[in-house]
Design a protein around this motif. Structure first.
Motif, PDB file in Angstrom:
ATOM      1  N   TRP A  42      -8.915  23.353 -46.096  1.00  0.00           N
ATOM      2  CA  TRP A  42      -9.296  22.135 -46.811  1.00  0.00           C
ATOM      3  C   TRP A  42     -10.292  22.409 -47.947  1.00  0.00           C
ATOM      4  O   TRP A  42     -10.520  21.560 -48.792  1.00  0.00           O
ATOM      5  N   GLU A  62     -15.081  11.906 -42.986  1.00  0.00           N
ATOM      6  CA  GLU A  62     -13.769  11.435 -43.442  1.00  0.00           C
ATOM      7  C   GLU A  62     -12.650  12.224 -42.752  1.00  0.00           C
ATOM      8  O   GLU A  62     -11.618  11.666 -42.374  1.00  0.00           O
ATOM      9  N   ALA A  63     -12.878  13.527 -42.607  1.00  0.00           N
ATOM     10  CA  ALA A  63     -11.874  14.366 -41.966  1.00  0.00           C
ATOM     11  C   ALA A  63     -11.694  13.964 -40.498  1.00  0.00           C
ATOM     12  O   ALA A  63     -10.578  13.989 -39.967  1.00  0.00           O
ATOM     13  N   TYR A  66      -9.563  10.829 -40.292  1.00  0.00           N
ATOM     14  CA  TYR A  66      -8.171  11.189 -40.567  1.00  0.00           C
ATOM     15  C   TYR A  66      -7.547  11.901 -39.376  1.00  0.00           C
ATOM     16  O   TYR A  66      -6.404  11.614 -38.975  1.00  0.00           O
ATOM     17  N   GLU A  69      -6.800   9.477 -36.529  1.00  0.00           N
ATOM     18  CA  GLU A  69      -5.626   8.654 -36.815  1.00  0.00           C
ATOM     19  C   GLU A  69      -4.339   9.439 -36.569  1.00  0.00           C
ATOM     20  O   GLU A  69      -3.377   8.915 -36.005  1.00  0.00           O
ATOM     21  N   GLN A  70      -4.341  10.712 -37.006  1.00  0.00           N
ATOM     22  CA  GLN A  70      -3.150  11.536 -36.818  1.00  0.00           C
ATOM     23  C   GLN A  70      -2.902  11.820 -35.333  1.00  0.00           C
ATOM     24  O   GLN A  70      -1.757  11.816 -34.881  1.00  0.00           O
TER      25      GLN A  70
END
Length: 303
Positions: A42, A62-63, A66, A69-70
């Motif tokens: 990243w 933020e990561a 994310y 959510e994944q």
């Protein structure tokens, strides 16, 4: 990538490489390499070390959102796949005698579908002795018949008890006389079941025992046809209690009259299957549940 997301979110939630490594069953150096690989891919730093604790950087926060959510989407996908696999349409072939179809089958199938909503039911009809042979020859998985069966190689589970009742139009001469007596049927205009049916054999045996010779206007093997024709023919009929729902009688302006002698026509509706058939736990639970469902739906007495 999902494995990397799992590793990353676990480290965040534990705030410790040591705790996360134990939870993930990974060595701490291996865990550190996975986090370093993720940061390299990243191009950002995900953690800041403060003493023995790890804290997320701003981009790390933020990561984390994310990655969570994944992971959740992946979990939902796996659950959907699992439901799809377990919901592969199982087919149950059900054999039922023609008279049983008109009384027991609708609430029975309803109970089955409620218990096993993804099941597909195939129906084969026939007379009682035919259904017994279908079960014996494994042409059907389960059979429902209006009598108790005692035969080697078959298991028979009583579902409920039933008996015949005298049914007449509301304005019939017998409608005001309760209870009716067997001698009232002598010479009485009646619609009875066709020859060869189980109920006809039962009625013939009953009439023979009491010396009754009714005025037979029609012979029909359809409950529905008999019910609809009774007011027109101003006739009486002997029908199973399980079919005589209050709304059915009301809609057709009929009444059911108690008759002590008809209690002798008591019979059991039974579920039969091959003794070698290994029933699933779901099916066993269903068999247990439908007994109660049928008692309530048909307003009959428990065995």
């Amino acid at each position: 990538m999902m494995e990397d997301f799992l590793v990353f979110t676990t480290v965040v939630e534990q705030s410790s490489m040591n705790k996360a490594s134990k939870l993930l069953n990974l060595s701490q150096p291996a865990l550190s390499r996975k986090i370093a690989k993720l940061e390299e891919e990243w191009g950002v730093a995900l953690f800041e070390r403060k003493g023995k604790r790890l804290e997320l950087t701003r981009v790390g926060q933020e990561a984390y959102i994310y990655a969570m959510e994944q992971c959740q989407r992946h979990q939902h996908f796996l659950q959907s796949v699992s439901r799809f696999k377990t919901a592969e349409r199982r087919v149950v072939t059900l054999g039922a005698s023609l008279t049983t179809i008109q009384t027991t089958l609708p609430p029975l199938v309803t109970a089955l579908m409620n218990k096993l909503p993804d099941i597909e039911v195939k129906l084969i009809t026939g007379k009682t002795h035919e259904i017994v042979s279908y079960v014996r020859d494994k042409r059907v998985d389960l059979g429902v018949v209006a009598s108790s069966i005692s035969e080697q190689g078959l298991k028979c589970i009583p579902l409920f008890q039933d008996h015949l009742e005298l049914v007449v139009p509301r304005n019939h001469v017998l409608a005001g006389e309760q209870p009716a007596a067997m001698e009232d049927l002598n010479g009485l205009p009646m619609i009875i079941f066709s020859k060869g049916t189980w109920y006809r054999k039962l009625i013939d045996h009953l009439f023979g025992r009491y010396g009754i010779i009714p005025d037979v206007r029609m012979e029909i093997d359809s409950f529905e046809a008999i019910v609809r024709l009774l007011p027109t023919c101003r006739a009486a009929a002997l029908l199973p209690q399980s079919y005589l729902r209050p709304q059915l009688l009301k809609d057709n302006e009929l009444v059911a009259l108690p008759m002590k002698e008809l209690e002798q026509t008591r019979r059991e509706t039974c579920l039969i299957y091959g003794s070698s058939l290994e029933l699933t736990q779901e099916t066993k639970d269903w068999i247990k549940d439908i007994k109660g469902c049928l008692i309530n739906a048909l307003e009959l007495e428990q065995i």
